[in-house]
Every structure is written in structure tokens, then in C-alpha cells.
Design a protein around this motif. Structure first.
Motif, PDB file in Angstrom:
ATOM      1  N   LEU A  17      -0.722  -0.732  -8.408  1.00  0.00           N
ATOM      2  CA  LEU A  17       0.193  -0.100  -7.472  1.00  0.00           C
ATOM      3  C   LEU A  17       1.192   0.782  -8.211  1.00  0.00           C
ATOM      4  O   LEU A  17       1.487   1.908  -7.783  1.00  0.00           O
ATOM      5  CB  LEU A  17       0.931  -1.173  -6.669  1.00  0.00           C
ATOM      6  CG  LEU A  17       1.640  -0.688  -5.408  1.00  0.00           C
ATOM      7  CD1 LEU A  17       0.645  -0.638  -4.248  1.00  0.00           C
ATOM      8  CD2 LEU A  17       2.795  -1.613  -5.052  1.00  0.00           C
ATOM      9  N   ALA A  21       1.691   4.777  -7.835  1.00  0.00           N
ATOM     10  CA  ALA A  21       2.990   5.332  -7.449  1.00  0.00           C
ATOM     11  C   ALA A  21       3.393   6.452  -8.399  1.00  0.00           C
ATOM     12  O   ALA A  21       3.924   7.491  -7.974  1.00  0.00           O
ATOM     13  CB  ALA A  21       4.046   4.229  -7.446  1.00  0.00           C
ATOM     14  N   MET A  24       1.377   9.458  -7.507  1.00  0.00           N
ATOM     15  CA  MET A  24       1.893  10.100  -6.291  1.00  0.00           C
ATOM     16  C   MET A  24       3.111  10.950  -6.609  1.00  0.00           C
ATOM     17  O   MET A  24       3.273  12.051  -6.074  1.00  0.00           O
ATOM     18  CB  MET A  24       2.245   9.050  -5.231  1.00  0.00           C
ATOM     19  CG  MET A  24       1.043   8.404  -4.570  1.00  0.00           C
ATOM     20  SD  MET A  24       1.472   7.548  -3.023  1.00  0.00           S
ATOM     21  CE  MET A  24       2.640   6.330  -3.589  1.00  0.00           C
ATOM     22  N   LEU A  82       8.671   3.375  -5.124  1.00  0.00           N
ATOM     23  CA  LEU A  82       7.623   2.462  -4.664  1.00  0.00           C
ATOM     24  C   LEU A  82       7.784   2.286  -3.150  1.00  0.00           C
ATOM     25  O   LEU A  82       8.504   1.392  -2.703  1.00  0.00           O
ATOM     26  CB  LEU A  82       7.739   1.104  -5.367  1.00  0.00           C
ATOM     27  CG  LEU A  82       7.672   1.116  -6.894  1.00  0.00           C
ATOM     28  CD1 LEU A  82       7.920  -0.286  -7.443  1.00  0.00           C
ATOM     29  CD2 LEU A  82       6.329   1.651  -7.378  1.00  0.00           C
ATOM     30  N   LEU A  88       5.073   3.595   3.893  1.00  0.00           N
ATOM     31  CA  LEU A  88       3.725   4.128   3.692  1.00  0.00           C
ATOM     32  C   LEU A  88       3.091   4.542   5.014  1.00  0.00           C
ATOM     33  O   LEU A  88       2.467   5.600   5.120  1.00  0.00           O
ATOM     34  CB  LEU A  88       2.845   3.075   3.007  1.00  0.00           C
ATOM     35  CG  LEU A  88       3.136   2.805   1.536  1.00  0.00           C
ATOM     36  CD1 LEU A  88       2.366   1.565   1.076  1.00  0.00           C
ATOM     37  CD2 LEU A  88       2.762   4.005   0.676  1.00  0.00           C
ATOM     38  N   TYR A 122      -1.751   3.629  -0.877  1.00  0.00           N
ATOM     39  CA  TYR A 122      -1.297   4.480  -1.978  1.00  0.00           C
ATOM     40  C   TYR A 122      -2.400   5.474  -2.364  1.00  0.00           C
ATOM     41  O   TYR A 122      -2.136   6.654  -2.591  1.00  0.00           O
ATOM     42  CB  TYR A 122      -0.914   3.626  -3.187  1.00  0.00           C
ATOM     43  CG  TYR A 122       0.519   3.145  -3.209  1.00  0.00           C
ATOM     44  CD1 TYR A 122       1.073   2.462  -2.118  1.00  0.00           C
ATOM     45  CD2 TYR A 122       1.326   3.338  -4.323  1.00  0.00           C
ATOM     46  CE1 TYR A 122       2.380   2.008  -2.147  1.00  0.00           C
ATOM     47  CE2 TYR A 122       2.643   2.883  -4.362  1.00  0.00           C
ATOM     48  CZ  TYR A 122       3.160   2.218  -3.274  1.00  0.00           C
ATOM     49  OH  TYR A 122       4.457   1.765  -3.300  1.00  0.00           O
TER      50      TYR A 122
END
Length: 283
Positions: A17, A21, A24, A82, A88, A122
Motif C-alpha cells: 500500500l 501511495a 500515486m 495515504l 479512495l 490504490y
């Protein structure tokens, strides 16, 4: 992963994760640091210990983070946002992304774990950001876009008119609020329209629909958008006040813009009182 009290953790502390992140962020996910955000200090810049593992922090006080980093731009530069599950889902809605669940996933007897669901979200967002980035790289920049500051000032002039009659400290405060909103506004406009990072809208005003969405879309943006609306109201009322006859309310509106409102009088109460007076101007 459960905490010592057997209470579920607020966000998965999963290396996959964290890596997604970071990707992203590099792919251009817009973010404005605000209270209530989880962040990853992947560079180990923060010396203070965190209650969470893997250098994950929760922004409980912006003043504390600003004291560490200096300004919001440094926070955005050095930390990785995060997004929570709720954030999300809102990002995916904004980017027109489905839930990422295939028919085989739905028919499987093995339900996805919360960690896997977050990772899937994600990944979906990352893929969309990369696709938008690929489109952006194929577009020519707008040669007449100008700088961010120039565009923001053009928006201010379009929405508020000439502000030279206001004290310089008030003008700086207004521009500061417009700049905060413009950061997220431009980020989402560029993502939605597949534009490069140096692109600016041709119109010199905020789109009301997108601004409304930002006002409730992310809790991160709500405070800035609300301040923008209050400042718009305050400037309108200031222009209608005769300072020779109503210097008290003029000063109160100036203090409202500068965040020097009396503790017993909320900003909303001031605006409500001024807009509901019998002699208040009609628009």
C-alpha cells in the motif's frame, strides 16, 4: 493487523500500500495537507516518534507539521498521502473508476480482505492517473496560460473586482485563500481533462460545480472552500458599507478576513447579522 487494544487499525500498514501511495503521488494525485490525513514519512524526515509503524503519521495538528516542515508545499513534497477507504471511494467517483471487482471476484467463495480491497483501489487510481498522464504528455501546453499567480489574480479580479481599495494585508490574505483553493482546483481540472501540469483554464473563474464538489468531496479541501465563500461574502458586504456611518461592521469584516474574529462572535454569526439587517443592500 490489530492494535494492542484489539481495535482494528485505521489504515492498513502494508508495504504494498505504501509503495502504491508513493507511485500515486509521483503520478500526480492532487493533495492539500489538512488535519485528518494519514501520511507516510518515507524519507525519515520527522524525528518525533509515531504511534504507528513504518513511519506512518496522522495529521492531528497542522501547526505541528508546519513547524517541522516550514510550509504546506514542503509537507506535500516530503510526505506521501495515504488516502483512507472513504477518501479512495470519492477519488474513484471523481475519476469515474469502478470498484475494480471482476465477475470472477464476485463469484469467488474467498472474499477479499480489507487490505486487498484497499490495494485494489490504490492500483485502480494509479492506473487511471498514469493513463491521464500519458494523454497529457501528448497535448501541447497552452502558450497563453501564464503563471499560476497571474491566473489566480485574474480569477480574483473577475470574481471580486478591483481590490486596491482594501488594505494590503487584506489583499494578501484574500490571495492566499484563493491560492489554496486554486491548488486543488487546478489539479482536478487537469486530471479530469487530461491536461499537462502547466495548463490553465481559459476562463478566469472557478467552475461552480467543481468548486461545490471540492467543498464536500474531500475533507482536506472543505476548510479552504468554506473560507473562499466567506471571503467572497465579506468583500461584497465591505463594498456596500459606508465607513463613515458603519466603521464598526467594516472593521469586523476586515478582522473576519484576517482571522481576527472575536472569540464570542463566530464568522457565520457576523455574516448572518450583516446580511439580515433591515438596511442591508439587496443584490
Amino acid at each position: 493487523m490489530m492494535m494492542a487494544t484489539n481495535t482494528p487499525t485505521p489504515i492498513p500498514m502494508d508495504d504494498r500500500l505504501l509503495d502504491l501511495a508513493l507511485e500515486m503521488k509521483l503520478a500526480g494525485l492532487p493533495w492539500e495537507p489538512q488535519v485528518g490525513c494519514f501520511v507516510w514519512d518515507h524519507q525519515g524526515f520527522i524525528s518525533h516518534p509515531s504511534p504507528f509503524p513504518k513511519r506512518i503519521y496522522f495529521i492531528l495538528s497542522m501547526k505541528r507539521f508546519l513547524k517541522i516542515f516550514g510550509d504546506a508545499e514542503q509537507i506535500k513534497s516530503r510526505l506521501v498521502w495515504l488516502p483512507t477507504w472513504y477518501q479512495l471511494r470519492q477519488i474513484m467517483q471523481r475519476l469515474n473508476i469502478g470498484d475494480g471487482v471482476t465477475d470472477s471476484d464476485r463469484s469467488s467463495s474467498q472474499p477479499s480482505t480489507p487490505e486487498e480491497e484497499m490495494i485494489r483501489f490504490y492500483r485502480s487510481i494509479l492506473q487511471r492517473l498514469k493513463a491521464i498522464g500519458a494523454i497529457s504528455r501528448g497535448n501541447r501546453p497552452n502558450a497563453d496560460s501564464g503563471s499560476v499567480t497571474e491566473w489566480i489574480r485574474a480569477v480574483m479580479a473577475s470574481e471580486l473586482g478591483d481590490l486596491n481599495w482594501l488594505p494590503i494585508s487584506v489583499r494578501h490574505r484574500i490571495e492566499s485563500v484563493y491560492s489554496e483553493v486554486a491548488g486543488s482546483y487546478l489539479g482536478w481540472r487537469r486530471i479530469e481533462e487530461g491536461r499537462p501540469e502547466d495548463w490553465f483554464p481559459t476562463e478566469t473563474s472557478f467552475d461552480t460545480v467543481l468548486l461545490r464538489d471540492l467543498g464536500h468531496f474531500f475533507s482536506d479541501y472543505q476548510a479552504s472552500v468554506k473560507w473562499l465563500e466567506r471571503i467572497r461574502q465579506a468583500v461584497l458586504l465591505l463594498g456596500a458599507i459606508d465607513t463613515r456611518k458603519d466603521s464598526e461592521n467594516y472593521d469586523r469584516l476586515i478582522n473576519l478576513i484576517l482571522e481576527k474574529v472575536e472569540p464570542r462572535t463566530t464568522q457565520r454569526e457576523i455574516l448572518t447579522q450583516l446580511t439580515t439587517r433591515e438596511d442591508a443592500p439587496l443584490s
